[in-house]
Design an enzyme around this catalytic site. Structure first.
Site, PDB file in Angstrom:
ATOM      1  N   ARG A  19       6.381  -1.582   9.602  1.00  0.00           N
ATOM      2  CA  ARG A  19       5.797  -2.026  10.749  1.00  0.00           C
ATOM      3  C   ARG A  19       6.963  -2.612  11.385  1.00  0.00           C
ATOM      4  O   ARG A  19       8.006  -3.150  11.077  1.00  0.00           O
ATOM      5  CB  ARG A  19       4.908  -3.208  10.774  1.00  0.00           C
ATOM      6  CG  ARG A  19       4.300  -3.669  12.082  1.00  0.00           C
ATOM      7  CD  ARG A  19       3.205  -4.677  11.775  1.00  0.00           C
ATOM      8  NE  ARG A  19       2.203  -4.333  10.760  1.00  0.00           N
ATOM      9  CZ  ARG A  19       1.169  -3.661  11.339  1.00  0.00           C
ATOM     10  NH1 ARG A  19       1.210  -3.200  12.566  1.00  0.00           N
ATOM     11  NH2 ARG A  19       0.404  -3.571  10.336  1.00  0.00           N
ATOM     12  N   GLU A  42       4.453   4.554   5.509  1.00  0.00           N
ATOM     13  CA  GLU A  42       3.705   4.528   6.692  1.00  0.00           C
ATOM     14  C   GLU A  42       4.342   3.867   7.786  1.00  0.00           C
ATOM     15  O   GLU A  42       4.910   2.732   7.420  1.00  0.00           O
ATOM     16  CB  GLU A  42       2.450   3.753   6.376  1.00  0.00           C
ATOM     17  CG  GLU A  42       1.305   3.414   7.365  1.00  0.00           C
ATOM     18  CD  GLU A  42       0.359   2.388   6.982  1.00  0.00           C
ATOM     19  OE1 GLU A  42      -0.264   1.629   8.070  1.00  0.00           O
ATOM     20  OE2 GLU A  42       0.073   2.096   5.858  1.00  0.00           O
ATOM     21  N   THR A  71      -2.486   2.162  11.571  1.00  0.00           N
ATOM     22  CA  THR A  71      -3.096   1.357  12.791  1.00  0.00           C
ATOM     23  C   THR A  71      -3.565   2.781  13.893  1.00  0.00           C
ATOM     24  O   THR A  71      -3.474   2.335  14.936  1.00  0.00           O
ATOM     25  CB  THR A  71      -2.130   0.453  13.605  1.00  0.00           C
ATOM     26  OG1 THR A  71      -1.719  -0.409  12.497  1.00  0.00           O
ATOM     27  CG2 THR A  71      -3.005  -0.436  14.352  1.00  0.00           C
ATOM     28  N   LYS A 131      -8.975   1.968   2.303  1.00  0.00           N
ATOM     29  CA  LYS A 131      -8.120   0.895   2.190  1.00  0.00           C
ATOM     30  C   LYS A 131      -9.108  -0.515   2.371  1.00  0.00           C
ATOM     31  O   LYS A 131      -9.822  -0.646   3.551  1.00  0.00           O
ATOM     32  CB  LYS A 131      -7.096   1.178   3.398  1.00  0.00           C
ATOM     33  CG  LYS A 131      -6.239  -0.085   3.415  1.00  0.00           C
ATOM     34  CD  LYS A 131      -5.311  -0.166   4.677  1.00  0.00           C
ATOM     35  CE  LYS A 131      -5.813  -0.335   6.071  1.00  0.00           C
ATOM     36  NZ  LYS A 131      -5.007  -0.379   7.184  1.00  0.00           N
ATOM     37  N   GLY A 181       3.654  -4.377   3.000  1.00  0.00           N
ATOM     38  CA  GLY A 181       4.484  -4.441   4.487  1.00  0.00           C
ATOM     39  C   GLY A 181       5.483  -5.424   4.174  1.00  0.00           C
ATOM     40  O   GLY A 181       6.591  -5.151   3.785  1.00  0.00           O
TER      41      GLY A 181
END
Length: 210
Positions: A19, A42, A71, A131, A181
């Site tokens: 992210r 990701e 997302t 998920k 993350g």
């Protein structure tokens, strides 16, 4: 490369969630992850330039890793993901229209769920991988309970609050894989730092497997 190909090549079922990664550092971070042994990457679509980062990573490591987008909450974002060269889509929710469109584009799908109703809706829409998000809210005991009612071929990935320190309990409860993350990557981390954290994570996963 798609998720199944990455797993077949021996990669652990660990998704690195990057992210807020910057496009100019994307290729180097992806290379570091692949060299450390993580081959599922990701980039959430609420990052600064997700399509640009995904494109850079797909060009750099797409033959050795599955690069996807997270997302993804609309069909337009699914289209942007496919156009950038991504091969799998992660969403925080179950949106049947988005799931259908993503699969039409040839993307693997990993929708987020919290309840049995959401899980079975996603399965009915063709999802094999689910998920559990946020995983830390209901914990590993919830995974163990819900696995008892899900079809055996369905794979549950725990995401949110799961990392090297507690992945063993999620694995023991029946989680197929995890998404990690902030404990793996935060803005400002260089490739060397990410690689070291990735190796630590893989070591914890292998210990849990043993």
């Amino acid at each position: 490369m798609i998720i199944e190909e990455a797993l077949a090549a021996g990669a652990p079922p660990i998704v690195a969630i990057l992210r807020d990664i910057r496009t100019e550092e994307s290729a180097a971070i992806a290379e570091a992850l692949v060299e450390a042994g993580i081959r599922l990457i990701e980039v959430p679509f609420n990052s600064p330039d997700p399509a640009g980062s995904i494109k850079a990573m797909a060009e750099a490591v797409g033959d050795r890793a599955a690069v996807g987008g997270g997302t993804v909450i609309s069909s337009a974002l699914a289209g942007a993901l496919a156009q950038a060269g991504g091969t799998f889509m992660v969403s925080p929710n179950v949106d049947l229209a988005v799931l259908s469109h993503a699969q039409e584009l040839g993307l693997d799908v990993l929708p987020g769920f919290l309840t049995p109703t959401e899980a079975f809706a996603a399965i009915g829409a063709g999802a094999r991988d689910l998920k559990l998000f946020p995983g830390s809210v209901l914990g590993s005991a919830y995974i163990k309970a819900i696995r008892e009612v899900l079809p055996p071929q369905v794979r549950v990935w725990a995401v949110g609050g799961v990392g090297a320190a507690n992945l063993a309990e999620y694995r023991a409860a029946g989680a197929f894989g995890i998404g990690v993350g902030g404990s793996l990557y935060k803005p400002g981390h260089d490739a060397e730092t990410v690689a070291a954290k990735a190796r630590e994570l893989i070591a914890a996963w292998n210990a849990a497997q043993a």
